[in-house]
Design an enzyme around this catalytic site. Structure first.
Site, PDB file in Angstrom:
ATOM      1  N   ALA A  65       1.039  -1.149   0.380  1.00  0.00           N
ATOM      2  CA  ALA A  65      -0.369  -0.693   0.162  1.00  0.00           C
ATOM      3  C   ALA A  65       1.117   1.337   0.087  1.00  0.00           C
ATOM      4  O   ALA A  65       2.354   1.188   0.626  1.00  0.00           O
ATOM      5  CB  ALA A  65      -0.732   0.033   1.709  1.00  0.00           C
ATOM      6  N   GLY A 109       0.441  -5.300   0.501  1.00  0.00           N
ATOM      7  CA  GLY A 109      -0.802  -4.639   0.118  1.00  0.00           C
ATOM      8  C   GLY A 109      -0.550  -5.466  -1.134  1.00  0.00           C
ATOM      9  O   GLY A 109      -1.413  -6.153  -1.376  1.00  0.00           O
ATOM     10  N   GLU A 112      -1.645  -9.395  -1.331  1.00  0.00           N
ATOM     11  CA  GLU A 112      -2.224  -9.405  -0.564  1.00  0.00           C
ATOM     12  C   GLU A 112      -3.149  -9.543  -1.599  1.00  0.00           C
ATOM     13  O   GLU A 112      -4.333 -10.248  -2.205  1.00  0.00           O
ATOM     14  CB  GLU A 112      -2.734  -8.345   0.249  1.00  0.00           C
ATOM     15  CG  GLU A 112      -2.107  -8.771   1.974  1.00  0.00           C
ATOM     16  CD  GLU A 112      -2.318  -7.496   2.358  1.00  0.00           C
ATOM     17  OE1 GLU A 112      -2.191  -6.569   2.283  1.00  0.00           O
ATOM     18  OE2 GLU A 112      -2.850  -7.629   3.999  1.00  0.00           O
ATOM     19  N   GLU A 132       4.882  -5.088   6.941  1.00  0.00           N
ATOM     20  CA  GLU A 132       3.962  -3.922   7.558  1.00  0.00           C
ATOM     21  C   GLU A 132       4.186  -4.132   8.919  1.00  0.00           C
ATOM     22  O   GLU A 132       4.208  -2.798   9.537  1.00  0.00           O
ATOM     23  CB  GLU A 132       2.214  -3.745   7.669  1.00  0.00           C
ATOM     24  CG  GLU A 132       2.026  -4.281   6.524  1.00  0.00           C
ATOM     25  CD  GLU A 132       1.463  -5.269   5.355  1.00  0.00           C
ATOM     26  OE1 GLU A 132       3.010  -6.869   5.852  1.00  0.00           O
ATOM     27  OE2 GLU A 132       1.375  -5.688   4.538  1.00  0.00           O
TER      28      GLU A 132
END
Ligand code: HXC
Length: 258
Positions: A65, A109, A112, A132
């Site tokens: 992200a 992300g 993911e 993260e």
């Protein structure tokens, strides 16, 4: 379809969606995830498209992200906006098969996003990770849940707690990816896999996708019942008659999605 952060092409019956934020190693920001939802909804509704491949660049599928976008956010804003909640729901609504073609970094992300696809083909330079923890946060769009189901608790804990990366060989050995291919051939191999799927009855392909995904959501007994009923239901289709007739007549089937 013109997007700021994606390049979408359709070749024969297969769509290729390329993440296109090279300046940030394809980091996922709100614009990209909104555009991804829109692109997938359009491709799902497009009768010409029978399978979808999502890829990034050679260096990065997606490095996570977007940290710049997230850095100033606070709990109340994240919670009220249900940050990335809609985007992931939109992604998962796609009924056509979606393949992730991962080269380079698939982190946070990005990992993911790849795991939200139906399966992952990766290049031999791929690096998967859930780093993260190094930012003082945790995964937020499925990493703790999906990675654990893919690779088991021990390896998932190791990845999430240490933030280490997994290379392509380990990813294949652990069941995270279905195949590893040479980096230069990644997109052509993924497109070939998607073309192979595009030749099948779309009805069967959609049922397979729903049934396999259900195995993550339900008990074995309920999943087996769902599979059996869908198996029965496919006998109501013309494609079942065609597929079996073609086998018996020693010819290729001509599926019509009916
Ligand atoms: C924003 C990013 C980014 C990210 C890289 N960049 N990752 N920008 N968000 N996630 C930017 C860098 O700031 C840099 O921009 C440019 O991309 C190139 O990156 P470099 O770091 O210079 O490249 P390199 O040295 O090759 O290192 C590659 C890397 C590293 C190992 C992938 O960039 C990295 O560690 N990135 C962060 C990975 C990460 O922590 N991901 C998890 C994010 S949190 P400039 O402008 O400086 O050139 C997350 C939460 C998910 O994903 C939950 C969902 C809600």
């Amino acid at each position: 379809m013109a997007y700021q952060t994606l390049i979408v092409e359709i070749e024969d019956n297969v769509a290729l969606v390329r993440l296109n934020r090279p300046e940030a190693l394809n980091a996922l920001n709100s614009v990209l995830l909104t555009e991804m939802g829109d692109a997938l909804a359009n491709l799902d509704a497009n009768d010409k498209v029978r399978a979808i491949v999502i890829t990034g660049s050679e260096k990065a599928f997606a490095a996570g992200a977007d940290i710049k976008e997230m850095s100033e956010k606070g709990f109340v804003g994240m919670f009220k906006a249900d940050f990335f909640g809609d985007a992931t729901e939109n992604f998962l609504r796609t009924r056509k098969p979606v393949i992730a073609a991962v080269s380079g970094y698939a982190l946070g992300g990005g990992c993911e996003l790849a795991m939200m696809c139906d399966f992952i083909i990766c290049a031999d330079n791929a690096k998967f990770g859930q780093p993260e923890i190094n930012l003082g946060i945790c995964a937020g769009i499925g990493g703790t849940q999906r990675l654990t189901r893919f690779v088991g608790k021990s390896k998932a804990m190791d990845m999430h707690l240490t933030g280490r990366f997994m290379d392509a060989e380990e990813a294949e050995r652990s069941g995270l990816v279905s195949r590893v291919v040479p980096t230069a051939k990644l997109v052509s191999e993924a497109m070939a896999a998607a073309s192979k799927i595009a030749e099948k009855s779309q009805l069967s392909a959609m049922v397979v996708k729903e049934a396999v995904n259900r195995s993550y959501e339900t008990t074995l007994r309920e999943g087996l019942l769902f599979e059996k009923r869908m198996f029965h239901a496919l006998f109501a289709t013309e494609d079942q008659k065609e597929g079996m007739a073609a086998f018996l007549e020693k010819r290729e089937p001509q599926f019509r999605d009916k």
